[in-house]
Design an enzyme around this catalytic site. Structure first.
Site, short mmCIF file in Angstrom:
data_model
loop_
_atom_site.label_atom_id
_atom_site.label_comp_id
_atom_site.label_asym_id
_atom_site.label_seq_id
_atom_site.Cartn_x
_atom_site.Cartn_y
_atom_site.Cartn_z
N CYS B 91 0.68 -1.25 -0.43
CA CYS B 91 -0.31 0.13 0.26
C CYS B 91 1.33 1.24 0.10
CB CYS B 91 -0.97 0.20 1.14
SG CYS B 91 -2.82 1.12 1.25
N HIS B 197 -4.14 -4.92 -0.40
CA HIS B 197 -3.58 -5.59 0.85
C HIS B 197 -3.51 -7.12 0.91
CE1 HIS B 197 -3.21 -1.56 2.99
NE2 HIS B 197 -4.50 -1.07 1.98
N GLU B 199 -2.92 -8.59 2.61
CA GLU B 199 -2.52 -9.53 4.37
C GLU B 199 -4.88 -9.47 4.87
OE1 GLU B 199 -1.78 -6.59 4.30
OE2 GLU B 199 -2.75 -4.74 5.29
#
Lengths: 252, 216
Positions: B91, B197, B199
């Site tokens: 990001c 992202h 994650e």
């Protein structure tokens, strides 16, 4: 192409999931971590956890639960309820929340939106609006929907955007709990006039209601609780239904 | 705040993955995602520790100029481009790897030559770009696994939250369309970057993180 998001909302009281019908008569619906994981497996795009008693009882939110959720969930989630300050937000983001939502506290102190956007970025600031249609207009309500303000919903949404909110979570109290569909007209009005994503909430009863809110309502995301918690709508079925109607959603 | 865990998931258990510590949010989520993959992480701004890590993740959520100020204060602005092990920017971390950001006209690390531009509400309607979007034109080490190769027809959805983007260029390793096509990620030598992202991108994100951890 960006997809429309399906967001189950888990209202939390004392660490347990509940869903209020018209914000009252709370019914038990399960353990938040187990329920959240179930939704992730089913293809939920995001989750919202609201500490619904926080504003009323002035309780601080549920940082420990947030960390447990962050450990287990591989999709984004928003937490809200009783957030009053930059420090509250800092603690929740540090605990692992991706976004926070503010409601009454932003109405009381609109500068809070600016401060949060400055400190943490607009991307994590969700402004939640509880609204009801009275006296021929949509007004903003606070304190879990129990207190009417003089703010007009559309004006408040615009102001929140200008102050740095990154998304609007719009709950129609007139529709909430009715299962008769979202407030599409209002949602479209907000979505067309505010250049940030709008999450529509309140009134989902069947799959067609989601189609309506994404088309007529121009919503970016649809949020619901009881229809998911009680298995009335199964998320994979909902996504298939929307796909067949040419609404872009995330496959598994 | 180092997080260490009982390792069960082979073969990553001997890896030392360091996350670059600077006040730019969301580090916890990345740590938890790696924890779910069974990987121990160290969160540090210590240059010697970073030098010795086998893999480095450069996370970040926030504003470019503030982030650069923090990096400069810790002399990480000079150090990060000299890293030789695999580095993954996520990001804001990706945007800081470019040469210049239009977010408060900030000179950034210059690992990649591109500039970071802002989405226009005229083209993309809503800014920030929030939600799940598809990545296409996948290439390079982050996408080298059966998961991506066996099902090239499958749409791969990942989660984005950002207002600025790197345009498509030669080093783009994936592309996303939000009214305008932009770099969902990029790769150059040992430097990897993702605008989305991983994650928070469910199974697809986990697969990409695992692929990063496998890079030698």
């Amino acid at each position: 192409m960006l997809t429309k998001r399906i967001i189950p909302c888990l209202d939390i009281k004392n660490g347990q999931t509940v869903k209020g019908i018209h914000f009252e008569n709370l019914i038990q619906a399960g353990d938040p971590v187990a329920l959240a994981q179930k939704y992730v497996e089913q293809g939920a795009d995001e989750l919202v956890f609201l500490d619904i008693t926080a504003t009323i009882e002035q309780r601080k939110t549920f940082k420990e639960l947030v960390t447990t959720l962050a450990r287990h969930l591989n999709i984004p989630f928003t937490v809200g309820g009783g957030i009053n300050s930059v420090a509250d937000v800092g603690a929740l983001l540090e605990a692992g929340a991706d976004k926070i939502s503010i409601n009454s506290s932003a109405v009381r102190n609109p500068d809070l939106i600016d401060e949060l956007a400055l400190h943490f970025g607009s991307q994590c600031v969700v402004l939640a609006i509880d609204t009801n249609f009275v006296e021929n207009n949509w007004y903003v309500y606070v304190k879990g929907g129990r207190e009417k303000t003089d703010l007009l919903t559309l004006e408040w949404a615009k102001e929140a955007y200008q102050r740095g909110a990154g998304e609007i979570l719009l709950t129609s109290m007139a529709n909430d709990g009715t299962k008769k569909g979202f407030a599409c007209e209002l949602t479209a009005q907000v979505s067309e006039n505010v250049p940030i994503p709008v999450i529509a909430s309140g009134g989902a009863g069947n799959m067609a209601h989601f189609e309506e809110v994404f088309t007529l309502g121009k919503a970016d995301a649809g949020l619901a609780a009881s229809v998911f918690h009680f298995g009335e709508i199964f998320i994979p079925d909902l996504k298939q239904y929307l796909k067949e109607r040419n609404i872009k959603v995330r496959g598994k | 705040m180092a997080v260490s865990f009982t390792i069960q998931h082979l073969p990553f258990n001997i890896l030392k993955v360091a996350l670059i510590k600077y006040p730019a949010g969301n580090v916890q989520s990345v740590q938890f995602a790696l924890e779910r993959l069974g990987v121990e992480t160290i969160l540090t701004d210590d240059i010697e520790t970073l030098k010795n890590a086998e893999k480095i993740i450069f996370p970040g959520v926030g504003e470019a100029s503030t982030a650069m100020q923090h990096l400069k204060k810790q002399k990480l602005d000079v150090f990060i481009p000299t890293l030789t092990q695999p580095v993954l920017g996520i990001c804001l971390g990706m945007q800081l790897m470019a040469s210049f950001s239009h977010e408060n006209n900030t000179k950034t690390l210059g690992i990649f030559g591109q500039e970071v531009l802002k989405f226009s509400t005229e083209i993309s309607q809503k800014v920030p770009h929030v939600g799940w979007n598809t990545i296409t034109n996948l290439k390079g080490k982050l996408f080298e696994s059966d998961f991506f190769e066996k099902n090239p027809q499958n749409e791969q959805f990942v989660y984005f939250v950002h207002s600025y983007y790197v345009p498509v260029h030669q080093e783009s390793n994936s592309i996303t369309d939000y009214g305008i096509k932009f770099s969902a990620g990029m790769e150059k030598d040992n430097f990897f970057a993702l605008q989305f992202h991983p994650e928070k991108s469910a199974k697809v994100g986990e697969e990409i993180l695992e692929n990063f951890l496998k890079i030698s």
